[in-house]
Scaffold this active site. Structure first.
Site, PDB file in Angstrom:
ATOM      1  N   ASP A 177     -13.417  14.654  -3.400  1.00 49.69           N
ATOM      2  CA  ASP A 177     -13.446  15.946  -4.087  1.00 49.69           C
ATOM      3  C   ASP A 177     -14.725  16.020  -4.922  1.00 49.69           C
ATOM      4  OD1 ASP A 177     -12.499  18.393  -5.310  1.00 49.69           O
ATOM      5  OD2 ASP A 177     -10.455  17.695  -4.894  1.00 49.69           O
TER       6      ASP A 177
ATOM      7  N   LYS B 194      -7.190   7.984  -0.934  1.00 51.09           N
ATOM      8  CA  LYS B 194      -8.465   8.377  -0.324  1.00 51.09           C
ATOM      9  C   LYS B 194      -9.034   9.627  -0.980  1.00 51.09           C
ATOM     10  CE  LYS B 194      -7.344   6.508   4.280  1.00 51.09           C
ATOM     11  NZ  LYS B 194      -5.907   6.193   4.202  1.00 51.09           N
TER      12      LYS B 194
ATOM     13  N   LYS C 121       0.864  -1.190   0.000  1.00 43.62           N
ATOM     14  CA  LYS C 121       0.000   0.000   0.000  1.00 43.62           C
ATOM     15  C   LYS C 121       0.898   1.237   0.000  1.00 43.62           C
ATOM     16  CE  LYS C 121      -2.338   1.690   3.680  1.00 43.62           C
ATOM     17  NZ  LYS C 121      -2.248   3.155   3.684  1.00 43.62           N
TER      18      LYS C 121
ATOM     19  N   ASP D 227      -3.440   4.221  -1.848  1.00 42.93           N
ATOM     20  CA  ASP D 227      -4.379   4.665  -0.810  1.00 42.93           C
ATOM     21  C   ASP D 227      -4.353   6.193  -0.706  1.00 42.93           C
ATOM     22  OD1 ASP D 227      -6.119   4.613   1.353  1.00 42.93           O
ATOM     23  OD2 ASP D 227      -4.553   4.187   2.819  1.00 42.93           O
TER      24      ASP D 227
ATOM     25  N   THR E 293     -10.100   4.146  10.797  1.00 44.65           N
ATOM     26  CA  THR E 293     -10.037   3.312  12.002  1.00 44.65           C
ATOM     27  C   THR E 293      -9.506   4.104  13.205  1.00 44.65           C
ATOM     28  OG1 THR E 293      -8.108   2.402  10.866  1.00 44.65           O
ATOM     29  CG2 THR E 293      -9.963   0.952  11.128  1.00 44.65           C
TER      30      THR E 293
ATOM     31  N   ARG F  13       2.520  -0.126  10.989  1.00 40.61           N
ATOM     32  CA  ARG F  13       3.593   0.025  11.974  1.00 40.61           C
ATOM     33  C   ARG F  13       4.012  -1.249  12.702  1.00 40.61           C
ATOM     34  NH1 ARG F  13       0.717   5.401  13.937  1.00 40.61           N
ATOM     35  NH2 ARG F  13      -0.977   4.162  13.059  1.00 40.61           N
TER      36      ARG F  13
HETATM   37  O1  C5P Z   1       0.452   1.603  11.077  1.00 43.50           O
HETATM   38  P1  C5P Z   1      -0.953   1.097  10.947  1.00 43.50           P
HETATM   39  O2  C5P Z   1      -1.040  -0.398  10.901  1.00 43.50           O
HETATM   40  O3  C5P Z   1      -1.894   1.737  11.935  1.00 43.50           O
HETATM   41  O4  C5P Z   1      -1.351   1.605   9.487  1.00 43.50           O
HETATM   42  C1  C5P Z   1      -2.637   1.599   8.989  1.00 43.50           C
HETATM   43  C2  C5P Z   1      -2.621   2.077   7.571  1.00 43.50           C
HETATM   44  O5  C5P Z   1      -3.927   1.982   7.066  1.00 43.50           O
HETATM   45  C3  C5P Z   1      -2.178   3.519   7.392  1.00 43.50           C
HETATM   46  O6  C5P Z   1      -1.412   3.587   6.201  1.00 43.50           O
HETATM   47  C4  C5P Z   1      -3.473   4.298   7.217  1.00 43.50           C
HETATM   48  O7  C5P Z   1      -3.321   5.389   6.336  1.00 43.50           O
HETATM   49  C5  C5P Z   1      -4.383   3.247   6.594  1.00 43.50           C
HETATM   50  N1  C5P Z   1      -5.830   3.392   6.837  1.00 43.50           N
HETATM   51  C6  C5P Z   1      -6.413   3.423   8.097  1.00 43.50           C
HETATM   52  N2  C5P Z   1      -7.777   3.558   8.236  1.00 43.50           N
HETATM   53  C7  C5P Z   1      -8.566   3.628   7.154  1.00 43.50           C
HETATM   54  C8  C5P Z   1      -7.996   3.580   5.879  1.00 43.50           C
HETATM   55  C9  C5P Z   1      -6.609   3.440   5.755  1.00 43.50           C
HETATM   56  O8  C5P Z   1      -5.690   3.325   9.091  1.00 43.50           O
HETATM   57  N3  C5P Z   1      -9.878   3.697   7.275  1.00 43.50           N
END
Ligand code: C5P
Length: 236
Positions: A71, A68, A39, A66, A125, A216
């Protein structure tokens, strides 16, 4: 490396959230493109642009771009077309951009032979109900996700991004073909960072999630492959 493809478990999308190419490639070089999806989000795309996508494609990876999009319909139409032109595998769009915007995105990919999967973000999330109140949304988090998932389905999108807790219900409502993508994946010993709606990889399997996005937990790990193996193992 354990091969997750032989088991019916969620496929793993690694969120390449790094501030420079060198760190990203250090991880990418460890990954097998036949097993993992990558991603590329706002940070890396802003730093490295489309050439980075081309480079990852050359290495054989499928890319979830991603960005998102959110617009006016005309802008999203053109941006979606430009993204599809890159040959990406999946693209994200905010469902709260509304019906016309979602339909425009769908129209933009109509004539591509290998069109990307269009996935709508229902909610981030990192948001709890309290955060929804602050932006004027009075629905419960669950109802808000329901409204936006229904809209996304009606507009012909291929799936949604939603918190793990809602995934099971979404699968029941919309069936197997509608893809469920879930970030906020955490093992018991992982830091939450800014995520508020988290689930374990094991639960993700139980909820029949199609794709889990892991950032992460892997990108900050001193041994990403060991960590990935333990995640895969916990889902088998
Ligand atoms: O580091 P972590 O596991 O929290 O990363 C989650 C990834 O998912 C990030 O790149 C974030 O931009 C993406 N994301 C998210 N919630 C969403 C859509 C995408 O955390 N609804």
């Amino acid at each position: 490396m354990l091969n997750p493809n032989i088991f019916s478990i969620p496929k793993i999308i690694i969120a390449l959230d790094f501030c420079n190419k060198k760190s990203a490639m250090k991880l990418v070089d460890l990954l097998d493109p036949s097993i993992f999806y990558l991603k590329v989000g706002k940070e890396m795309f802003t730093i490295l642009g489309y050439k980075f996508i081309k480079e990852l494609h050359k290495l054989g990876f499928n890319i979830f771009l991603d960005l998102k999009f959110h617009d006016i319909p005309n802008t999203v139409f053109n941006a979606t077309k430009a993204a599809a032109d890159l040959g990406i595998w999946m693209l994200s769009i905010h469902a709260c951009g509304g019906k016309n915007m979602l339909i425009s995105a769908k129209k933009a990919v109509k004539y591509f032979k290998n069109a990307p999967l269009l996935i709508a973000i229902t909610t981030l999330t990192s948001l709890k109900e309290k955060d929804l109140r602050e932006i004027g949304i009075k629905l419960s988090l669950s109802d808000y996700i329901l409204v936006l998932s229904q809209l996304s389905k009606e507009c012909g999108l291929d799936g949604i991004v939603c918190p793990g807790q809602e995934a099971k219900r979404m699968k029941l409502l919309y069936g197997k073909k509608f893809k469920i993508v879930t970030p906020g994946i955490r093992c018991s010993t992982d830091s939450l960072f800014d995520q508020k709606n988290i689930i374990s990889p094991k639960k993700a399997k139980e909820y029949q999630i199609d794709y889990i996005v892991i950032g992460r937990s892997i990108t900050t790990s001193t041994n990403p492959i060991k960590k990935l193996n333990s995640i895969i193992k916990s889902m088998q």
